[in-house]
Design a protein around this motif. Structure first.
Motif, PDB file in Angstrom:
ATOM      1  N   LEU A   1       0.114   3.015 -15.010  1.00  0.00           N
ATOM      2  CA  LEU A   1       0.799   2.807 -13.730  1.00  0.00           C
ATOM      3  C   LEU A   1       0.457   4.027 -12.831  1.00  0.00           C
ATOM      4  N   GLY A   2       0.519   5.240 -13.476  1.00  0.00           N
ATOM      5  CA  GLY A   2      -0.100   6.335 -12.771  1.00  0.00           C
ATOM      6  C   GLY A   2      -1.369   6.241 -12.084  1.00  0.00           C
ATOM      7  N   ALA A   3      -2.380   5.873 -12.843  1.00  0.00           N
ATOM      8  CA  ALA A   3      -3.665   5.736 -12.564  1.00  0.00           C
ATOM      9  C   ALA A   3      -3.820   4.537 -11.327  1.00  0.00           C
ATOM     10  N   ASP A   4      -3.162   3.413 -11.555  1.00  0.00           N
ATOM     11  CA  ASP A   4      -3.141   2.335 -10.494  1.00  0.00           C
ATOM     12  C   ASP A   4      -2.395   2.778  -9.214  1.00  0.00           C
ATOM     13  N   LEU A   5      -1.259   3.624  -9.499  1.00  0.00           N
ATOM     14  CA  LEU A   5      -0.515   3.827  -8.067  1.00  0.00           C
ATOM     15  C   LEU A   5      -1.404   5.073  -7.250  1.00  0.00           C
ATOM     16  N   LEU A   6      -2.013   5.726  -7.796  1.00  0.00           N
ATOM     17  CA  LEU A   6      -3.087   6.838  -7.107  1.00  0.00           C
ATOM     18  C   LEU A   6      -3.929   6.092  -6.506  1.00  0.00           C
ATOM     19  N   ALA A   7      -4.698   5.018  -7.573  1.00  0.00           N
ATOM     20  CA  ALA A   7      -5.884   4.296  -6.743  1.00  0.00           C
ATOM     21  C   ALA A   7      -5.148   3.574  -5.468  1.00  0.00           C
ATOM     22  N   ALA A   8      -4.162   3.161  -5.449  1.00  0.00           N
ATOM     23  CA  ALA A   8      -3.617   2.333  -4.589  1.00  0.00           C
ATOM     24  C   ALA A   8      -3.501   3.154  -3.166  1.00  0.00           C
ATOM     25  N   LEU A   9      -2.703   4.289  -3.435  1.00  0.00           N
ATOM     26  CA  LEU A   9      -2.515   5.237  -2.285  1.00  0.00           C
ATOM     27  C   LEU A   9      -3.814   5.709  -1.811  1.00  0.00           C
ATOM     28  N   ARG A  10      -4.660   6.081  -2.700  1.00  0.00           N
ATOM     29  CA  ARG A  10      -6.146   6.591  -2.019  1.00  0.00           C
ATOM     30  C   ARG A  10      -6.694   5.513  -1.339  1.00  0.00           C
ATOM     31  N   GLY A  11      -6.603   4.140  -1.830  1.00  0.00           N
ATOM     32  CA  GLY A  11      -7.149   3.125  -1.159  1.00  0.00           C
ATOM     33  C   GLY A  11      -6.700   2.739   0.078  1.00  0.00           C
ATOM     34  N   ALA A  12      -5.274   3.111   0.384  1.00  0.00           N
ATOM     35  CA  ALA A  12      -4.578   2.591   1.511  1.00  0.00           C
ATOM     36  C   ALA A  12      -4.816   4.012   2.559  1.00  0.00           C
ATOM     37  N   ALA A  13      -4.945   5.089   1.820  1.00  0.00           N
ATOM     38  CA  ALA A  13      -5.250   6.212   2.913  1.00  0.00           C
ATOM     39  C   ALA A  13      -6.536   6.007   3.516  1.00  0.00           C
ATOM     40  N   GLU A  14      -7.600   5.604   2.846  1.00  0.00           N
ATOM     41  CA  GLU A  14      -8.814   5.515   3.332  1.00  0.00           C
ATOM     42  C   GLU A  14      -9.296   4.378   4.250  1.00  0.00           C
ATOM     43  N   ASP A  15      -8.103   3.516   4.142  1.00  0.00           N
ATOM     44  CA  ASP A  15      -8.479   2.105   4.861  1.00  0.00           C
ATOM     45  C   ASP A  15      -8.074   2.143   6.345  1.00  0.00           C
ATOM     46  N   ASP A  16      -9.083   2.086   7.274  1.00  0.00           N
ATOM     47  CA  ASP A  16      -8.441   2.360   8.660  1.00  0.00           C
ATOM     48  C   ASP A  16      -7.755   1.255   9.227  1.00  0.00           C
ATOM     49  N   ALA A  17      -7.544  -0.061   8.517  1.00  0.00           N
ATOM     50  CA  ALA A  17      -6.790  -0.973   9.032  1.00  0.00           C
ATOM     51  C   ALA A  17      -5.402  -0.838   8.538  1.00  0.00           C
ATOM     52  N   VAL A  18      -5.031   0.187   7.726  1.00  0.00           N
ATOM     53  CA  VAL A  18      -3.965   0.653   7.176  1.00  0.00           C
ATOM     54  C   VAL A  18      -3.173   1.765   8.077  1.00  0.00           C
ATOM     55  N   ARG A  19      -2.060   1.478   8.928  1.00  0.00           N
ATOM     56  CA  ARG A  19      -1.496   2.213   9.739  1.00  0.00           C
ATOM     57  C   ARG A  19      -0.021   2.821   9.159  1.00  0.00           C
ATOM     58  N   ALA A  20       0.369   2.131   8.199  1.00  0.00           N
ATOM     59  CA  ALA A  20       1.630   2.549   7.600  1.00  0.00           C
ATOM     60  C   ALA A  20       1.677   2.111   6.067  1.00  0.00           C
ATOM     61  N   LEU A  21       2.237   2.921   5.128  1.00  0.00           N
ATOM     62  CA  LEU A  21       2.302   2.535   3.920  1.00  0.00           C
ATOM     63  C   LEU A  21       4.058   2.152   3.444  1.00  0.00           C
ATOM     64  N   LEU A  22       4.047   1.159   2.563  1.00  0.00           N
ATOM     65  CA  LEU A  22       5.415   0.706   2.151  1.00  0.00           C
ATOM     66  C   LEU A  22       5.263   0.715   0.446  1.00  0.00           C
ATOM     67  N   ILE A  23       6.203   1.588  -0.060  1.00  0.00           N
ATOM     68  CA  ILE A  23       6.171   1.624  -1.866  1.00  0.00           C
ATOM     69  C   ILE A  23       7.515   0.910  -2.026  1.00  0.00           C
TER      70      ILE A  23
END
Length: 275
Positions: free
Chosen positions: A43-65
């Motif tokens: 879960l730690g690895a997957d959560l970090l991957a998801a966060l980094r992916g969202a951070a780098e995605d220009d289409a993402v303007r907000a995150l919801l966890i």
């Protein structure tokens, strides 16, 4: 596995986290419902991957966890040490914290996009830290927050020794940390620990609406606000996380931790000795 839908929605299913991007919002769902979304290595690895992916995605303007099932997160999975042990056989919590948890907290604070937590149930231990790390927190009426560390002879980690006092002050931070009692969502709102409480059945709808509002807003302004608040409140975050990890390693080597963990597993009251 990643799927692209005709609406522009994109979904990625990792082993323990789901990521969906739609309308400028990246929704990250912790997905170990059978374990109440307890944190293990995966879960730690997957959560970090998801966060980094969202951070780098220009289409993402907000995150919801948020969390799948009945819990936001029940904290660290005590059944999963993932091989992280010291030479004397004790849990290497320093390594777990610095390599697994801290990058997640730093990613949330540093991403130049607003991060919203929708707390759908218990937020315990590192799960509580995760929620409090976010910019805005919505909670279901039935949700609660719990710094459970003291109940097994440990101390707050994952940034809680920083996030809690900056939100509610010294006295209440001490109460939450030393007494290890549940704080109901309504009381958490009254204390200023979180931003809003909504009916359970309305949580995901209202969280989605707020996330959409943020995604449609002036994201450069949000990023500037985060930089200001981070500088004023969290400029020493790295130093505090390191201190947490070192003190937690001390606690993991204590007899009180052994007793606390055994008592937790055996569902009985711990008998602490102070050793």
């Amino acid at each position: 596995m990643s799927t692209q839908k005709g609406t522009g929605e994109q979904s990625t299913q990792l082993e323990s986290v789901n990521l969906r991007v739609a309308g400028g919002v990246a929704t990250i769902e912790l997905n170990r419902p059978q374990a109440l979304n307890a944190w293990n290595a995966q879960l730690g690895a997957d959560l970090l991957a998801a966060l980094r992916g969202a951070a780098e995605d220009d289409a993402v303007r907000a995150l919801l966890i948020t969390g799948a099932g009945r819990a936001f997160s029940s904290g660290a999975d005590l059944k999963d040490l993932s091989g992280d042990t010291t030479p004397d056989g004790r849990p290497d919590v320093y390594r777990t914290l610095t390599e697994r948890y801290h990058p997640i907290m730093q990613a949330i604070r540093e991403v130049p996009k607003p991060v919203l937590a929708a707390v759908n149930g218990p937020a315990v231990g590192i799960g509580c830290s995760l929620a409090l790390c976010c910019d805005l927190i919505l909670a279901a009426e039935s949700a609660y927050f719990l710094l459970a560390f003291v109940n097994i002879g440990l101390v707050p980690d994952g940034g809680s020794s920083l996030f809690v006092p900056t939100r509610v002050g010294f006295a209440r931070a001490n109460e939450l940390s030393m007494l290890g009692e549940r704080l109901a969502a309504a009381k958490a709102l009254e204390w200023g620990l979180i931003n809003r409480v909504v009916a359970d059945e309305r949580l995901h709808e209202e969280a989605a609406e707020l996330a959409a509002r943020l995604a449609a807003g002036p994201t450069r302004s949000y990023a500037g606000t985060k930089r200001q608040l981070n500088n004023w409140l969290y400029s020493r975050m790295g130093e505090q996380l390191e201190l947490e990890a070192r003190i937690q390693q001390e606690m993991a080597g204590s007899e009180d931790f052994v007793e606390g963990a055994m008592a937790f597993a055996q569902k009985r009251q711990a008998r602490f000795s102070g050793r």
